[in-house]
Enzyme design. Sequence first.
Site, mmCIF file in Angstrom:
data_model
loop_
_atom_site.group_PDB
_atom_site.id
_atom_site.type_symbol
_atom_site.label_atom_id
_atom_site.label_comp_id
_atom_site.label_asym_id
_atom_site.label_seq_id
_atom_site.Cartn_x
_atom_site.Cartn_y
_atom_site.Cartn_z
ATOM 1 N N LYS A 126 28.599 -53.363 -57.161
ATOM 2 C CA LYS A 126 29.904 -53.442 -57.820
ATOM 3 C C LYS A 126 30.959 -53.687 -56.768
ATOM 4 C CE LYS A 126 31.550 -52.957 -62.042
ATOM 5 N NZ LYS A 126 30.857 -53.300 -63.296
HETATM 6 P P1 NAD Z 1 39.222 -56.081 -69.770
HETATM 7 O O1 NAD Z 1 40.104 -56.018 -68.586
HETATM 8 O O2 NAD Z 1 38.933 -57.401 -70.386
HETATM 9 O O3 NAD Z 1 39.791 -55.141 -70.933
HETATM 10 C C1 NAD Z 1 40.113 -53.791 -70.743
HETATM 11 C C2 NAD Z 1 40.834 -53.290 -71.986
HETATM 12 O O4 NAD Z 1 41.105 -51.887 -71.815
HETATM 13 C C3 NAD Z 1 42.189 -53.950 -72.223
HETATM 14 O O5 NAD Z 1 42.395 -54.095 -73.615
HETATM 15 C C4 NAD Z 1 43.184 -52.934 -71.645
HETATM 16 O O6 NAD Z 1 44.464 -53.055 -72.219
HETATM 17 C C5 NAD Z 1 42.494 -51.659 -72.028
HETATM 18 N N1 NAD Z 1 42.914 -50.520 -71.199
HETATM 19 C C6 NAD Z 1 43.165 -50.521 -69.876
HETATM 20 N N2 NAD Z 1 43.571 -49.297 -69.489
HETATM 21 C C7 NAD Z 1 43.547 -48.524 -70.586
HETATM 22 C C8 NAD Z 1 43.866 -47.177 -70.834
HETATM 23 N N3 NAD Z 1 44.289 -46.373 -69.853
HETATM 24 N N4 NAD Z 1 43.719 -46.706 -72.109
HETATM 25 C C9 NAD Z 1 43.298 -47.526 -73.091
HETATM 26 N N5 NAD Z 1 42.986 -48.820 -72.920
HETATM 27 C C10 NAD Z 1 43.124 -49.292 -71.689
HETATM 28 O O7 NAD Z 1 37.873 -55.331 -69.333
HETATM 29 P P2 NAD Z 1 36.427 -55.491 -69.968
HETATM 30 O O8 NAD Z 1 35.696 -56.515 -69.192
HETATM 31 O O9 NAD Z 1 36.523 -55.570 -71.460
HETATM 32 O O10 NAD Z 1 35.777 -54.087 -69.539
HETATM 33 C C11 NAD Z 1 35.971 -52.893 -70.316
HETATM 34 C C12 NAD Z 1 34.890 -51.884 -69.941
HETATM 35 O O11 NAD Z 1 33.604 -52.459 -70.203
HETATM 36 C C13 NAD Z 1 34.856 -51.479 -68.471
HETATM 37 O O12 NAD Z 1 34.385 -50.154 -68.369
HETATM 38 C C14 NAD Z 1 33.821 -52.422 -67.877
HETATM 39 O O13 NAD Z 1 33.242 -51.922 -66.690
HETATM 40 C C15 NAD Z 1 32.819 -52.438 -69.014
HETATM 41 N N6 NAD Z 1 31.912 -53.595 -69.025
HETATM 42 C C16 NAD Z 1 32.387 -54.879 -69.014
HETATM 43 C C17 NAD Z 1 31.488 -55.933 -69.071
HETATM 44 C C18 NAD Z 1 31.930 -57.371 -69.148
HETATM 45 O O14 NAD Z 1 31.059 -58.240 -69.290
HETATM 46 N N7 NAD Z 1 33.202 -57.671 -69.076
HETATM 47 C C19 NAD Z 1 30.110 -55.673 -69.089
HETATM 48 C C20 NAD Z 1 29.669 -54.350 -69.115
HETATM 49 C C21 NAD Z 1 30.584 -53.320 -69.092
#
Ligand code: NAD
Length: 434
Positions: A126
């Site tokens: 990561k």
């Molecule tokens: P992203 O940046 O696209 O979206 C994050 C979302 O969370 C946004 O809507 C943001 O406004 C919201 N957010 C941020 N801070 C917040 C808070 N304090 N309270 C409430 N909402 C909040 O990120 P993503 O890629 O969707 O990732 C989200 C989660 O999923 C993370 O934990 C990431 O590690 C995990 N994840 C992502 C992927 C991927 O393919 N993108 C894969 C596996 C896991």
Amino acid sequence: MLSEQLRSSMAEARGARPPSRAEEMNPFEAVRWFFDRAADHVGLSDEMRAVLRTSYREIAVQVPVRMDDGRLMVFNGYRVQHNAARGPYKGGIRYHQDAGLDEVRALAALMTWKTAVVDVPFGGAKGGVQCDPALMSAGEKQRLTRRFTQAISYILGTNRDIPAPDVNTDAQTMTWLMDAYSARYGYTPAIVTGKPVELGGSYGREAATGRGLVSCLAEAARDLDVDLEGATVAVQGFGNVGSWVARLIGELGCRVVAVSDVRDGVYRADGLDVQALADHARESGSVVGAPGAERITNQALLELDVDILVPAALDRVINAANADRVMARLVVEGANHPVTPAGDAILQDRGIVVIPDILANAGGVTVSYFEWAQNIQQFRWEEDRVNDELSKTMARAWAGVHARATADGIPLRLAAFAIAVERVDRAARLRGYV
Ligand code: NAD
């Protein structure tokens, strides 16, 4: 012979008390706590436990960026490679103020277990840069990405370590990374996944994590006897993962009643119009203010009386302080590490089933594997093929975890970790790591 250091680390692992409500661990301690429980369960050797409790390599780099107003800002960047017994290191890059070493380390270890649960031939890594991209222009983010890539490029490689998007990074960020790497090493699309389709990205990658979660839920509902027709769903986070979950979960007959983002959430008992919400969020930058929906806080969203709760924003949002108030019957972890060990113990005591992150959100890394494979072969798959292979992978992974949980009488999280730890242990032994 075990060294003194190894003995004390084993004593620490074995002496671990169950998490109390009063004390919460930092993210790395928490992931290690889940790992230790699985290591106990599968009877992992002390030597292998010592190897897998720590990262293989951790680098911290300085990322100086000339800002638009002429100031020089120096950001902290990290890349942590946890384990590569089963294949090259793989894991996203996050831009966030809290993306410190403990968080990145925790997420790197989770990637090792996640790639093993879905059985894709990768290890775990990561990256993170501690910054607030909401305050940065596109030019500043591009310069940050190029400097960070330069700083870590010597430990990356298409057969060594392949980054991907994560919180606050996207296909554009991955393109800058690929371009910076290619400028030095020659055109290398397979150095990163989550690229735009025009530049070697895979059809279906953008939706993959959300789609994978929804496929996994469909399988789980059948085996756990959960009726999805009309089931109510709350989704925290409306970014890549959350917005795709919200868009696709309706295909299973579920009704999304609440979603949120960093600003706040919106609620509508009869169900939200997710497409209208996505349009509103795109135009205004937030789900807040969507017509016909009532505003709620992120905390209230987690405590709604719904059938299914999908935390899909940040880590540790369900913890000792609020797990008692979670009303959902099923929690499906879209985010990484959204439930702390103490929160997990409370949900378990209350009979709330949790589909763990290393299974539920593994669709992203699965399609990243497909993207990497396509890049290496210089061949493009049709979207139907990507989605079909993804749902088969998720179904196989779910079936394995569910069967193990049932056979051993253990929660799904422990079952998923147990399978992953056994796979990594086997690969590491075959390679002669211990
Ligand atoms: P992203 O940046 O696209 O979206 C994050 C979302 O969370 C946004 O809507 C943001 O406004 C919201 N957010 C941020 N801070 C917040 C808070 N304090 N309270 C409430 N909402 C909040 O990120 P993503 O890629 O969707 O990732 C989200 C989660 O999923 C993370 O934990 C990431 O590690 C995990 N994840 C992502 C992927 C991927 O393919 N993108 C894969 C596996 C896991």
